[in-house]
Design a protein around this motif. Structure first.
Motif: not given
Length: 412
Positions: A142-147, A190-196
């Motif tokens: 959803l973070f990426m969707n908003i981007y 989004s990327f930070w969450l996907g990485w951790i």
């Protein structure tokens, strides 16, 4: 007091205000110049007030007409509240709600949840670990969707002033800087969450979505692929039909459950249906936007072929997808699965056809409402999807299938 002169004449005062002429005749003589000037100034002041009031009314009426013809069922017009901290917060939330394009947020979340459930093989899989994995995937997506939807609005401000004037950037509620800050922040989160989280299927899903979403919207050389109807449709299909289905399924299958990466028959079915749906969305979304797309040179299929032809093409594709779903459900060896899938898709197909026949293709509001209805129907489809079962072999425990050499899945 001595007044010079006794012959009466008439003073003509002509007021020129914004192309309007008001002629006023005041009886006077040479000795009444002071009185004449007084009357002239008073009349000028009154006439100016009348014209200014008329102008304000005309602007207000024009704004009302624009808003009335751009109705949107899920994304309401900006609301005006008294200036208090609580109402300011409500205004801010309302603007962000419209900026996030809620129908895409809801559709993405439901799609991820339904495809994640396809990884469930036994009741014990429904555990806190499973719910945590699904929540991680939904929030990051959803973070990426908003981007993606925010970048599209940043690139389409002038077009949206014609097609979607209720959006915050088009209406002026958000400045360009505010929009840039929002999309940058959400892409980083989004990327930070996907990485951790440490799930490679999830991270690559976010990365590919980022690349395609950027190329679709941003106005740079060789990019802004939305200008080209076929390429734009392929971008939407790749994200919604392939990435969301495959990557998020593998996120649950490999990262959450630590199982081998396999592609099951229900996953193939879900991906096939979402391919139809993604093509429909790619075509249908441009039908109510034909006016702005023509002005700004967006060569969508609606601009090329016309609204009616594209509309019925979309309806036909969806009805075809429901027909295939009914046939797949009818082949299920399980009665409960057969009843739910056949009956559910039959009802959805009937409702869609009845709804489509009632749409006034000359009304932008009616077309937009039907577009939102298709998103709602797809939400129901996501719930039916998990009842589509494959052969009995898929229902047996994994250990039993391995021992007996049974494997009907396609390995990666």
């Amino acid at each position: 007091m001595n007044f010079a002169g006794s012959t009466h004449i008439h003073l003509s005062a002509v007021l020129q205000l914004r192309g309007s002429a008001i002629r006023v005749q005041v009886p006077t003589n040479k000795s009444y110049n002071l009185i004449g000037n007084f009357y002239t100034q008073r009349i000028q002041h009154c006439a100016r007030g009348i014209l200014e009031t008329s102008t304000v009314f005309q602007k207000s009426n024009t704004k009302f007409l624009v808003n009335a013809t751009s109705g949107h069922p899920l994304e309401s017009e900006p609301k005006a509240y008294p200036n208090t901290p609580w109402n300011s917060a409500k205004n801010a939330l309302d603007a962000f709600y419209r900026f996030s394009r809620p129908h895409t947020v809801i559709g993405t979340a439901l799609s991820i949840i339904s495809v994640s459930l396809l990884s469930v093989e036994k009741l014990s899989d429904i555990s806190p670990l499973f719910f945590t994995g699904v929540l991680e995937a939904v929030v990051a997506a959803l973070f990426m969707n908003i981007y993606i939807v925010g970048l599209n609005q940043l690139s389409d401000v002038e077009i949206d002033k014609v097609n979607k004037p209720y959006l915050p950037l088009a209406s002026g509620e958000y400045s360009a800087l505010t929009g840039i800050m929002i999309v940058t922040s959400f892409s980083i989160m989004s990327f930070w969450l996907g990485w951790i989280i440490g799930s490679w299927p999830l991270f690559w899903a976010l990365f590919v979505s980022f690349v395609l979403g950027t190329a679709y919207s941003i106005n740079l050389p060789l990019l802004r692929w939305k200008r080209f109807a076929l390429v734009a449709a392929m971008c939407i299909l790749a994200v919604r039909a392939v990435i969301v289905q495959l990557a998020f399924y593998l996120h649950i299958q490999t990262h959450v459950f630590s199982r081998p990466a396999v592609i099951s028959k229900p996953l193939i079915f879900a991906t096939a249906f979402m391919s139809f749906f993604s093509v429909v969305i790619a075509l249908f979304k441009d039908i109510p936007d034909i006016e702005g797309d023509k002005i700004f040179g967006i060569k969508s299929y609606t601009v090329r072929l016309g609204q009616e032809k594209v509309f019925w093409t979309c309806i036909s594709l969806l009805e075809m997808a429901y027909g295939i779903s009914i046939l797949v459900g009818a082949t299920s060896p399980y009665t409960w699965s057969k009843v739910i899938t056949v009956l559910g898709h039959s009802v959805l197909a009937s409702i869609l056809w009845i709804r489509a026949k009632s749409v006034d293709l000359k009304s932008k509001a009616a077309i937009t409402s039907c577009y939102m209805f298709i998103w709602k129907v797809s939400s129901v489809k996501h719930f039916i999807q998990m009842f589509t079962s494959e052969s009995k072999d898929r229902q047996m425990p994994s250990e039993y299938k391995t021992q007996n050499g049974i494997n009907n899945d396609i390995g990666l």
